[in-house]
Motif scaffolding. Structure first.
Motif, PDB file in Angstrom:
ATOM      1  N   ASP A 100       2.765   2.882  -0.304  1.00  0.00           N
ATOM      2  CA  ASP A 100       3.725   3.443   0.657  1.00  0.00           C
ATOM      3  C   ASP A 100       3.622   4.822   0.422  1.00  0.00           C
ATOM      4  O   ASP A 100       3.401   5.707   1.374  1.00  0.00           O
ATOM      5  N   THR A 101       3.871   5.348  -0.857  1.00  0.00           N
ATOM      6  CA  THR A 101       4.023   6.718  -1.210  1.00  0.00           C
ATOM      7  C   THR A 101       2.638   7.673  -1.132  1.00  0.00           C
ATOM      8  O   THR A 101       2.478   8.652  -0.600  1.00  0.00           O
ATOM      9  N   LEU A 102       1.532   6.929  -1.785  1.00  0.00           N
ATOM     10  CA  LEU A 102       0.237   7.947  -2.007  1.00  0.00           C
ATOM     11  C   LEU A 102      -0.814   7.240  -1.078  1.00  0.00           C
ATOM     12  O   LEU A 102      -1.659   8.160  -0.934  1.00  0.00           O
ATOM     13  N   PRO A 153      -0.744   5.555   2.302  1.00  0.00           N
ATOM     14  CA  PRO A 153      -0.621   5.050   3.352  1.00  0.00           C
ATOM     15  C   PRO A 153      -1.881   4.558   4.403  1.00  0.00           C
ATOM     16  O   PRO A 153      -1.693   3.618   4.864  1.00  0.00           O
ATOM     17  N   GLY A 205      -2.294   0.817   3.982  1.00  0.00           N
ATOM     18  CA  GLY A 205      -1.604   0.160   4.636  1.00  0.00           C
ATOM     19  C   GLY A 205      -1.847   0.002   5.872  1.00  0.00           C
ATOM     20  O   GLY A 205      -1.930  -1.140   6.527  1.00  0.00           O
ATOM     21  N   ARG A 206      -2.428   1.237   6.631  1.00  0.00           N
ATOM     22  CA  ARG A 206      -2.699   0.913   7.942  1.00  0.00           C
ATOM     23  C   ARG A 206      -3.858   0.174   8.155  1.00  0.00           C
ATOM     24  O   ARG A 206      -4.102  -0.600   9.145  1.00  0.00           O
ATOM     25  N   LYS A 258      -5.167   3.077  15.440  1.00  0.00           N
ATOM     26  CA  LYS A 258      -3.997   3.919  15.896  1.00  0.00           C
ATOM     27  C   LYS A 258      -3.230   4.621  15.059  1.00  0.00           C
ATOM     28  O   LYS A 258      -1.923   4.580  15.094  1.00  0.00           O
ATOM     29  N   ALA A 259      -3.811   5.037  14.147  1.00  0.00           N
ATOM     30  CA  ALA A 259      -2.934   5.585  12.848  1.00  0.00           C
ATOM     31  C   ALA A 259      -2.421   6.938  13.190  1.00  0.00           C
ATOM     32  O   ALA A 259      -1.485   7.296  12.483  1.00  0.00           O
ATOM     33  N   GLY A 260      -2.834   7.521  14.379  1.00  0.00           N
ATOM     34  CA  GLY A 260      -2.086   8.725  14.640  1.00  0.00           C
ATOM     35  C   GLY A 260      -2.398   9.725  13.537  1.00  0.00           C
ATOM     36  O   GLY A 260      -3.634  10.244  13.076  1.00  0.00           O
ATOM     37  N   THR A 261      -1.267  10.548  13.123  1.00  0.00           N
ATOM     38  CA  THR A 261      -1.463  11.583  12.224  1.00  0.00           C
ATOM     39  C   THR A 261      -1.746  10.929  10.761  1.00  0.00           C
ATOM     40  O   THR A 261      -1.840   9.823  10.490  1.00  0.00           O
ATOM     41  N   THR A 273      -5.463  12.135   5.195  1.00  0.00           N
ATOM     42  CA  THR A 273      -4.845  12.411   3.807  1.00  0.00           C
ATOM     43  C   THR A 273      -4.645  10.723   3.153  1.00  0.00           C
ATOM     44  O   THR A 273      -4.531  10.989   2.010  1.00  0.00           O
ATOM     45  N   GLY A 310      -6.607   9.568   0.048  1.00  0.00           N
ATOM     46  CA  GLY A 310      -6.464  10.229  -1.394  1.00  0.00           C
ATOM     47  C   GLY A 310      -6.490   9.367  -2.447  1.00  0.00           C
ATOM     48  O   GLY A 310      -5.620   9.445  -3.339  1.00  0.00           O
TER      49      GLY A 310
END
Ligand code: SF4
Lengths: 481, 267
Positions: free
Chosen positions: B12-14, B16, B19-20, B252-255, B259, B262
């Motif tokens: 969640d934090t590092l 994402p 997750g997508r 559809k990850a968008g922004t 990143t 990482g």
């Protein structure tokens, strides 16, 4: 436990030093990998290995649950067969009993069969204080003794030595202890073994008292069992006039039939052989021989009282867990500061010494091994390789985690864990923390301060993303907008 | 099937992007994916470092949040193992039957991603395309905890263009071990050095695993050494298709695309 380890620093410092020793790492890597492969092959070839392992676990658990009854049965059987049974509550008492028995024979030296229990209580040192010399007769144990060294492995105490180091030790030290090494000794394993044979043979023939441990004790008949590879044990058990066996109370098995399971589990797990070369059994005193059995508690009944920790008492000291352990392979046995190194040592030592816990801090005076013992449950990445190979299915990672909960925690860690728990208690707190991290991500240094510098010494930290997963989900409706 | 995603605090934090990728992949396979936003952390770090009380509190929270779903999928073998193996133990030590009941209800429904795909959905070809040389590190908790066996290899075998190269000493721990990496840094680094050595010997472009914690450790070392090998979560490879050849981090990850990569990879 044995005094040689007193005052050792905690595991991480010991291990850090050992990791730098490339010769040690090379020796250990070679030795553990060879034996690891052999074990996997002979355990894998038995179609009923899983069932055997389960049977081993069940038998041991049953015995431990009824230990009081079986111990009395054993005492009766041994006595009936002409042996004498002595009960030792701790190391000091056991050492006193053994020294007294040796003194009563009028001898000033003894030969020894390799035994973990006598190392645990520091018997050799205690005998030396009373003017009695104990001669080790197992080859690896001899190398350790001659080299003024410490054992670093349960089965192969000199595993940290390679053969050229062994040749040097033999050439320099054998003469001080007895028959010197032959002229022109090479580092050929056969030549080294022959030198040890000649050296030891004289010792066997001249000795009147032997001291052993035992792999198993059979309650129904009072029989003791020793498994070995070199035949030195057989010599010690049969030749001398007096035999003294020091055995931990957990080494019991109810019946001869139970032995069937363990005579398969132990050699295959230990040396990676289908069967060990020598299995000696004896019941009470043989004709013309005197036999004493010293039953050793030394912390075991306290371990038995711990519902999670007690499974460590199932251990049959095969050392399979050491041979597969990635931490042991790199840190070496000495880093564990006990005669029991590796994964089993990490759970057994703090329990037997009853130190390294928050509770013991108040109960016991500061002990020289307190910090070391507190660090042992953390000497593992919890990878689970030990549990997988253990022939009596000791869930070592479970016990490690259990002991960690009792260990004293550094203040900074305690605060950090409490803070993390606070953040994780509420998703909004987590989201806020993540957003803060996202905003500060460009200011994150390449090297982190404090205890976290241990991470960045050898690894980069990952880039912090601008947006957490939960914020992405919230903003885009899970990627649908 | 109504599937809840347990992203895990680390992802969640590092990470994402992982997750997508899971969301993209599961939707492609016809699942309806929910993300219960009250979720936080399974408590593994607390338990394994010696803080069972905090861990139990987080475990109670977890069982509250994930009650009532058909299945819970997580892209972390060690977090799945935490819920399935450790929660029942925590429940035994906790007073009262309600937590134990909640654990008995929820824990068996929690699956690591490869396990969910192969055992629950019954697929090994997920329609992915990833034309690269890949080595797979099985991670200890997937291998010895969840006993995933060859499931990840079968999934990777179904990926178009992917060349799976065997990793020597694959079953050996990378030396991460949570706080072990910080408490015993010398041994941890020595273990990772050997892992990296084995990875380099394969000539792979990408090192894949189903756990970003281990990848953060191995990838961080690879990147420090400028080794030129990327690390990628299994989900990201399985999400990649010919239409979306990029990194498969969610069409559809968008922004944030980029990143999320990482995982400490050298890029
Ligand atoms: S813990 Fe298990 S594997 Fe380790 S020495 Fe004891 S019996 Fe053998």
């Amino acid at each position: 436990m044995s005094g040689v380890f007193l005052g050792m620093p905690a595991f991480p410092e010991n291990a850090a030093a050992a990791v730098q020793d490339s010769q040690l790492r090379f020796n250990l890597r070679r030795a553990t990998r060879t034996i690891r492969g052999k074990r996997a092959a002979v355990a894998g070839e038995l179609p009923d290995w899983a069932a055997l392992r389960d049977a081993g676990k069940q038998i041991k658990d049953h015995t431990l649950r009824n230990l009081d009854r079986y111990l009395l049965q054993l005492e009766e059987a041994v006595t009936r067969a002409g042996g004498r049974v002595h009960w030792a509550a701790d190391a000091a008492e056991a050492n006193r009993i053994v020294a007294g028995l040796v003194e009563a024979t009028g001898e000033t030296s003894v030969v020894k069969v390799k035994s973990m229990a006598t190392q645990e209580i520091g018997l050799n040192e205690a005998l030396a204080e009373r003017g009695i010399t104990a001669y080790e007769t197992d080859l690896a144990e001899l190398i350790v003794q001659l080299g003024d060294d410490w054992p670093s492995h349960i089965l192969v105490p000199a595993i940290h030595r390679n053969r050229s180091e062994i040749r040097e030790i033999f050439r320099e030290r054998m003469g001080e202890w007895g028959r010197p090494a032959p002229e022109g000794l090479t580092d050929d394993p056969r030549a080294l073994a022959e030198a040890a044979r000649l050296h030891l043979r004289e010792r066997f023939l001249a000795s009147e008292v032997a001291i052993s441990g035992a792999n198993f004790m059979i309650a129904e008949t009072g029989t003791l069992v020793v498994l070995e590879s070199e035949g030195n044990g057989r010599m010690c058990l049969t030749l001398p006039r007096t035999l003294i066996s020091v055995v931990g109370i957990e080494k019991l098995l109810p019946t001869w039939r139970d032995l069937e399971v363990f005579l398969q589990l132990l050699p295959r797990s230990s040396t990676g052989e289908r069967m060990n070369p020598y299995t000696s059994t004896w019941t009470g005193a043989a004709e013309g021989q005197e036999f004493h059995l010293v039953l050793l508690d030394n912390g075991r009944t306290a371990v038995l009282a711990d519902e999670v920790g007690r499974q460590a008492l199932r251990c049959i000291r095969c050392s399979a867990c050491l041979n597969v352990c990635p931490v042991y392979e790199r840190a070496g046995g000495h880093a564990y500061g006990s005669v029991y190194p590796g994964p089993i040592g990490a759970i057994l030592t703090p329990q037997l010494r009853r130190s390294g816990t928050v509770a013991s801090r108040d109960r016991l005076p500061p002990s020289a091994t307190r910090d070391l013992d507190a660090s042992l449950p953390y000497a593992s990445s919890l990878c689970g390789a030990c549990f997988e190979v253990c022939p009596v299915a000791i869930d070592i990672p479970e016990v490690l985690v259990h002991l960690r909960a009792q260990a004293p925690h550094p203040r900074a860690e305690r605060l950090g864990m409490r803070a993390a728990g606070w953040v994780f208690d509420r998703p909004v707190r987590l989201a806020r923390a993540q957003r803060l991290g996202g905003r500060l991500r460009r200011f994150l240094p390449r090297r982190l301060p404090g205890p976290l510098s241990a991470w960045t010494d050898t690894r980069d930290i990952p880039d912090i993303p601008a947006e957490s997963f939960r914020d992405w989900w919230g903003r885009t409706g899970g990627g649908t907008r | 099937m109504r599937v809840a995603l347990f992203i895990t605090c680390v992802n969640d934090t590092l990470f994402p992007g992982t997750g997508r990728a899971v969301v993209t992949l599961l939707r492609r396979l016809g699942c309806e994916v929910a993300f219960p936003e009250a979720q936080t952390c399974c408590g593994q770090m607390h338990l394994n470092t010696g803080y069972p009380q905090e861990a139990t509190r987080l475990a109670r929270h977890f069982t509250d949040v994930f009650a009532g779903y058909d299945a819970v999928v997580t892209p972390s073998g060690s977090c799945a193992a935490m819920v399935r193996e450790q929660y029942p133990r925590l429940a035994r030590a906790a007073p009262g039957p309600s937590f134990a009941d909640a654990v008995a209800e929820t824990a068996p429904k929690v699956h690591d991603l490869p396990e969910f795909l192969v055992d629950v959905l019954g697929v090994t070809d997920v329609g992915a395309s990833f034309p690269h040389r890949v080595a797979y590190h099985p991670t200890c908790h997937s291998l010895r905890g969840l006993r995933l066996g060859d499931r990840p290899a079968r999934l990777l075998g179904g990926v178009r263009g992917l060349e799976l190269v065997p990793l020597p000493g694959a079953e050996e721990c990378c030396g991460f071990g949570g706080t072990f990496a910080v408490k015993n840094p010398a041994v941890s680094a020595a273990m990772c050095a050997d892992k990296v050595h084995n990875v380099m010997a394969t000539g792979a472009e990408v090192l894949c695993a189903a756990d970003n914690s281990c990848l953060m450790h191995i990838g961080g070392t690879l990147r420090r050494q400028r080794a030129g090998v990327r690390v990628m979560h299994l989900a990201e490879i399985l999400a990649a298709t010919e239409d979306d050849p990029g990194t498969g981090r969610g069409a559809k990850a968008g922004t944030g695309s980029g990143t999320g990569a990482g995982t400490g990879a050298a890029r």
